[in-house]
Scaffold this motif. Structure first.
Motif, PDB file in Angstrom:
ATOM      1  N   ALA A   9      22.007  -2.743 -83.932  1.00 53.80           N
ATOM      2  CA  ALA A   9      21.173  -2.748 -82.722  1.00 53.80           C
ATOM      3  C   ALA A   9      19.871  -3.492 -82.979  1.00 53.80           C
ATOM      4  O   ALA A   9      19.379  -4.243 -82.120  1.00 53.80           O
ATOM      5  CB  ALA A   9      20.897  -1.319 -82.267  1.00 53.80           C
ATOM      6  N   SER A  10      19.310  -3.320 -84.167  1.00 50.62           N
ATOM      7  CA  SER A  10      18.057  -3.990 -84.521  1.00 50.62           C
ATOM      8  C   SER A  10      18.234  -5.498 -84.603  1.00 50.62           C
ATOM      9  O   SER A  10      17.346  -6.261 -84.203  1.00 50.62           O
ATOM     10  CB  SER A  10      17.543  -3.442 -85.859  1.00 50.62           C
ATOM     11  OG  SER A  10      16.278  -3.961 -86.162  1.00 50.62           O
ATOM     12  N   VAL A  20      12.082 -13.841 -75.658  1.00 46.76           N
ATOM     13  CA  VAL A  20      11.195 -13.486 -74.530  1.00 46.76           C
ATOM     14  C   VAL A  20      10.657 -12.062 -74.594  1.00 46.76           C
ATOM     15  O   VAL A  20      10.019 -11.604 -73.647  1.00 46.76           O
ATOM     16  CB  VAL A  20      11.913 -13.663 -73.164  1.00 46.76           C
ATOM     17  CG1 VAL A  20      12.169 -15.114 -72.861  1.00 46.76           C
ATOM     18  CG2 VAL A  20      13.195 -12.852 -73.113  1.00 46.76           C
ATOM     19  N   GLY A  21      10.879 -11.346 -75.677  1.00 48.45           N
ATOM     20  CA  GLY A  21      10.520  -9.933 -75.691  1.00 48.45           C
ATOM     21  C   GLY A  21      11.624  -9.104 -75.055  1.00 48.45           C
ATOM     22  O   GLY A  21      12.652  -9.633 -74.637  1.00 48.45           O
ATOM     23  N   GLY A  22      11.420  -7.804 -75.000  1.00 46.32           N
ATOM     24  CA  GLY A  22      12.422  -6.928 -74.385  1.00 46.32           C
ATOM     25  C   GLY A  22      13.412  -6.340 -75.359  1.00 46.32           C
ATOM     26  O   GLY A  22      14.379  -5.703 -74.941  1.00 46.32           O
ATOM     27  N   GLY A  23      13.190  -6.536 -76.667  1.00 49.58           N
ATOM     28  CA  GLY A  23      14.102  -5.967 -77.646  1.00 49.58           C
ATOM     29  C   GLY A  23      14.158  -4.455 -77.599  1.00 49.58           C
ATOM     30  O   GLY A  23      15.177  -3.849 -77.945  1.00 49.58           O
ATOM     31  N   GLY A  24      13.074  -3.837 -77.156  1.00 50.01           N
ATOM     32  CA  GLY A  24      13.056  -2.382 -77.032  1.00 50.01           C
ATOM     33  C   GLY A  24      14.084  -1.855 -76.057  1.00 50.01           C
ATOM     34  O   GLY A  24      14.517  -0.700 -76.152  1.00 50.01           O
ATOM     35  N   LEU A  25      14.505  -2.687 -75.097  1.00 53.78           N
ATOM     36  CA  LEU A  25      15.567  -2.308 -74.165  1.00 53.78           C
ATOM     37  C   LEU A  25      16.847  -1.962 -74.900  1.00 53.78           C
ATOM     38  O   LEU A  25      17.639  -1.142 -74.443  1.00 53.78           O
ATOM     39  CB  LEU A  25      15.870  -3.478 -73.211  1.00 53.78           C
ATOM     40  CG  LEU A  25      15.091  -3.595 -71.911  1.00 53.78           C
ATOM     41  CD1 LEU A  25      15.494  -4.867 -71.202  1.00 53.78           C
ATOM     42  CD2 LEU A  25      15.335  -2.389 -71.025  1.00 53.78           C
ATOM     43  N   ALA A  50      10.125  -1.421 -87.394  1.00 51.36           N
ATOM     44  CA  ALA A  50      11.163  -2.435 -87.626  1.00 51.36           C
ATOM     45  C   ALA A  50      10.875  -3.710 -86.840  1.00 51.36           C
ATOM     46  O   ALA A  50      10.947  -4.822 -87.374  1.00 51.36           O
ATOM     47  CB  ALA A  50      12.529  -1.875 -87.239  1.00 51.36           C
ATOM     48  N   SER A  51      10.531  -3.558 -85.562  1.00 47.62           N
ATOM     49  CA  SER A  51      10.402  -4.723 -84.688  1.00 47.62           C
ATOM     50  C   SER A  51       9.203  -5.593 -85.032  1.00 47.62           C
ATOM     51  O   SER A  51       9.216  -6.801 -84.780  1.00 47.62           O
ATOM     52  CB  SER A  51      10.332  -4.286 -83.227  1.00 47.62           C
ATOM     53  OG  SER A  51       9.188  -3.497 -82.980  1.00 47.62           O
ATOM     54  N   THR A 155       6.171  -5.293 -71.981  1.00 46.25           N
ATOM     55  CA  THR A 155       4.931  -5.910 -72.463  1.00 46.25           C
ATOM     56  C   THR A 155       5.096  -7.400 -72.744  1.00 46.25           C
ATOM     57  O   THR A 155       4.293  -8.233 -72.300  1.00 46.25           O
ATOM     58  CB  THR A 155       4.440  -5.197 -73.748  1.00 46.25           C
ATOM     59  OG1 THR A 155       4.075  -3.859 -73.424  1.00 46.25           O
ATOM     60  CG2 THR A 155       3.236  -5.904 -74.337  1.00 46.25           C
ATOM     61  N   GLY A 156       6.127  -7.766 -73.494  1.00 41.28           N
ATOM     62  CA  GLY A 156       6.344  -9.179 -73.820  1.00 41.28           C
ATOM     63  C   GLY A 156       6.544 -10.031 -72.583  1.00 41.28           C
ATOM     64  O   GLY A 156       6.027 -11.154 -72.496  1.00 41.28           O
ATOM     65  N   SER A 157       7.271  -9.506 -71.616  1.00 44.60           N
ATOM     66  CA  SER A 157       7.514 -10.247 -70.374  1.00 44.60           C
ATOM     67  C   SER A 157       6.223 -10.451 -69.591  1.00 44.60           C
ATOM     68  O   SER A 157       5.998 -11.518 -69.007  1.00 44.60           O
ATOM     69  CB  SER A 157       8.546  -9.505 -69.511  1.00 44.60           C
ATOM     70  OG  SER A 157       9.778  -9.401 -70.185  1.00 44.60           O
ATOM     71  N   PHE A 158       5.355  -9.431 -69.561  1.00 46.07           N
ATOM     72  CA  PHE A 158       4.077  -9.580 -68.867  1.00 46.07           C
ATOM     73  C   PHE A 158       3.181 -10.606 -69.563  1.00 46.07           C
ATOM     74  O   PHE A 158       2.516 -11.407 -68.909  1.00 46.07           O
ATOM     75  CB  PHE A 158       3.358  -8.227 -68.773  1.00 46.07           C
ATOM     76  CG  PHE A 158       3.961  -7.285 -67.762  1.00 46.07           C
ATOM     77  CD1 PHE A 158       4.263  -7.713 -66.481  1.00 46.07           C
ATOM     78  CD2 PHE A 158       4.211  -5.966 -68.092  1.00 46.07           C
ATOM     79  CE1 PHE A 158       4.815  -6.856 -65.543  1.00 46.07           C
ATOM     80  CE2 PHE A 158       4.764  -5.091 -67.167  1.00 46.07           C
ATOM     81  CZ  PHE A 158       5.069  -5.537 -65.887  1.00 46.07           C
ATOM     82  N   PHE A 159       3.147 -10.579 -70.897  1.00 50.55           N
ATOM     83  CA  PHE A 159       2.381 -11.581 -71.637  1.00 50.55           C
ATOM     84  C   PHE A 159       2.840 -12.996 -71.255  1.00 50.55           C
ATOM     85  O   PHE A 159       2.027 -13.877 -70.951  1.00 50.55           O
ATOM     86  CB  PHE A 159       2.559 -11.395 -73.147  1.00 50.55           C
ATOM     87  CG  PHE A 159       1.623 -10.406 -73.782  1.00 50.55           C
ATOM     88  CD1 PHE A 159       0.280 -10.358 -73.427  1.00 50.55           C
ATOM     89  CD2 PHE A 159       2.073  -9.534 -74.755  1.00 50.55           C
ATOM     90  CE1 PHE A 159      -0.594  -9.447 -74.022  1.00 50.55           C
ATOM     91  CE2 PHE A 159       1.210  -8.627 -75.360  1.00 50.55           C
ATOM     92  CZ  PHE A 159      -0.119  -8.584 -74.987  1.00 50.55           C
ATOM     93  N   ILE A 160       4.150 -13.213 -71.293  1.00 44.75           N
ATOM     94  CA  ILE A 160       4.699 -14.549 -71.024  1.00 44.75           C
ATOM     95  C   ILE A 160       4.414 -14.968 -69.586  1.00 44.75           C
ATOM     96  O   ILE A 160       3.952 -16.089 -69.328  1.00 44.75           O
ATOM     97  CB  ILE A 160       6.212 -14.570 -71.314  1.00 44.75           C
ATOM     98  CG1 ILE A 160       6.449 -14.432 -72.823  1.00 44.75           C
ATOM     99  CG2 ILE A 160       6.855 -15.859 -70.797  1.00 44.75           C
ATOM    100  CD1 ILE A 160       7.899 -14.244 -73.209  1.00 44.75           C
TER     101      ILE A 160
END
Length: 252
Positions: A9-10, A20-25, A50-51, A155-160
């Motif tokens: 999963a990691s 683009v971020g979103g790995g936490g999903l 880990a991330s 968070t990553g999506s908002f940054f981008i």
């Protein structure tokens, strides 16, 4: 077997997160499924431990191939670090549940705007003088950093999105800059989780190896295929975030 599943999963999370971020999903629900009896704070802390490695490697990889605007990005990363600490402190005082129902609609607005502006983020054309760009980048870093410490999803999506819309970056350069800001917010979160003993270091470090491998794969894909590819993945990830946050807010 649990550690193998968590590492797989990691790896997938690292691939998506580096683009683009979103790995936490991917990784956070996987950890909750694999370790159902663990305290949520421990799973969140272990996820961050880990991330952050994959995000750091992605930032380094991007910096070698993309012309990073260091004079703008480094102050913004510091603002994101401070904002994340403040947000994490605020969440100890105020319950963040009011954001749960609002977030799907904010993400939907981001998605619809991106779809409507078909040329947005395809060309890298910073639109401000350096001083103003730095100020705006710090505002973005501090605000979204606070959000990451306080609540977190997307968070990553908002940054981008904000770097594309406000600063005039293309999706590739925005993704590269967002990685450095995400490293800062992750470090703030790890420090807080670690101080409270909410990190399984032995599991986190094993997952970190897989996350770094995924990060290398995702970064290579992004650099090879450019801004258009990153924009497409951004749309997919934001759509998934809308579904996930909408489910959590109204159906769970």
């Amino acid at each position: 077997m649990d550690l193998i599943l968590a590492s797989m999963a990691s790896l997938l999370a690292g691939t998506i997160d580096s683009i683009v971020g979103g790995g936490g999903l991917i990784l956070v629900p996987a950890l909750f499924a694999i370790y159902p009896s663990a305290p949520p704070a421990t799973l969140f802390g272990t996820n961050k431990s880990a991330s952050v490695w994959g995000t750091s490697i992605a930032a380094w990889q991007f910096s070698r191939r993309v012309q990073m605007r260091w004079a703008v990005i480094l102050p913004a990363a510091l603002a994101a670090l401070v904002g994340s600490f403040i947000g994490a402190w605020v969440v100890t005082v105020i319950n963040p549940d009011f954001l749960r129902r609002l977030l799907p609609f904010v993400l939907l607005a981001v998605l619809l705007y991106t779809l409507a502006k078909k040329d947005m983020g395809r060309t890298h054309a910073p639109r401000h003088a350096q001083g103003r760009e730095t100020l705006l980048a710090c505002l973005i870093g501090g605000t979204i950093g606070w959000y990451d410490g306080f609540f977190g999803p997307g968070t990553g999506s908002f940054f981008i999105f904000l770097m594309v819309r406000v600063l005039g970056y293309d999706f590739l350069n925005a993704s590269a800059a967002a990685k450095l800001l995400n490293v800062a917010t992750n470090l703030a979160a790890i420090a807080l989780f670690a101080m409270k003993g909410h990190v399984w270091w032995h599991i986190g470090l094993t997952m970190a190896v897989a996350n770094v491998v995924g990060s290398l794969i995702g970064t290579r894909l992004a650099l090879k295929h450019g801004a258009g590819f990153v924009r497409g993945v951004f749309i997919v990830v934001v759509s998934a975030l809308i579904l996930k946050t909408g489910y959590d807010a109204f159906l769970k």
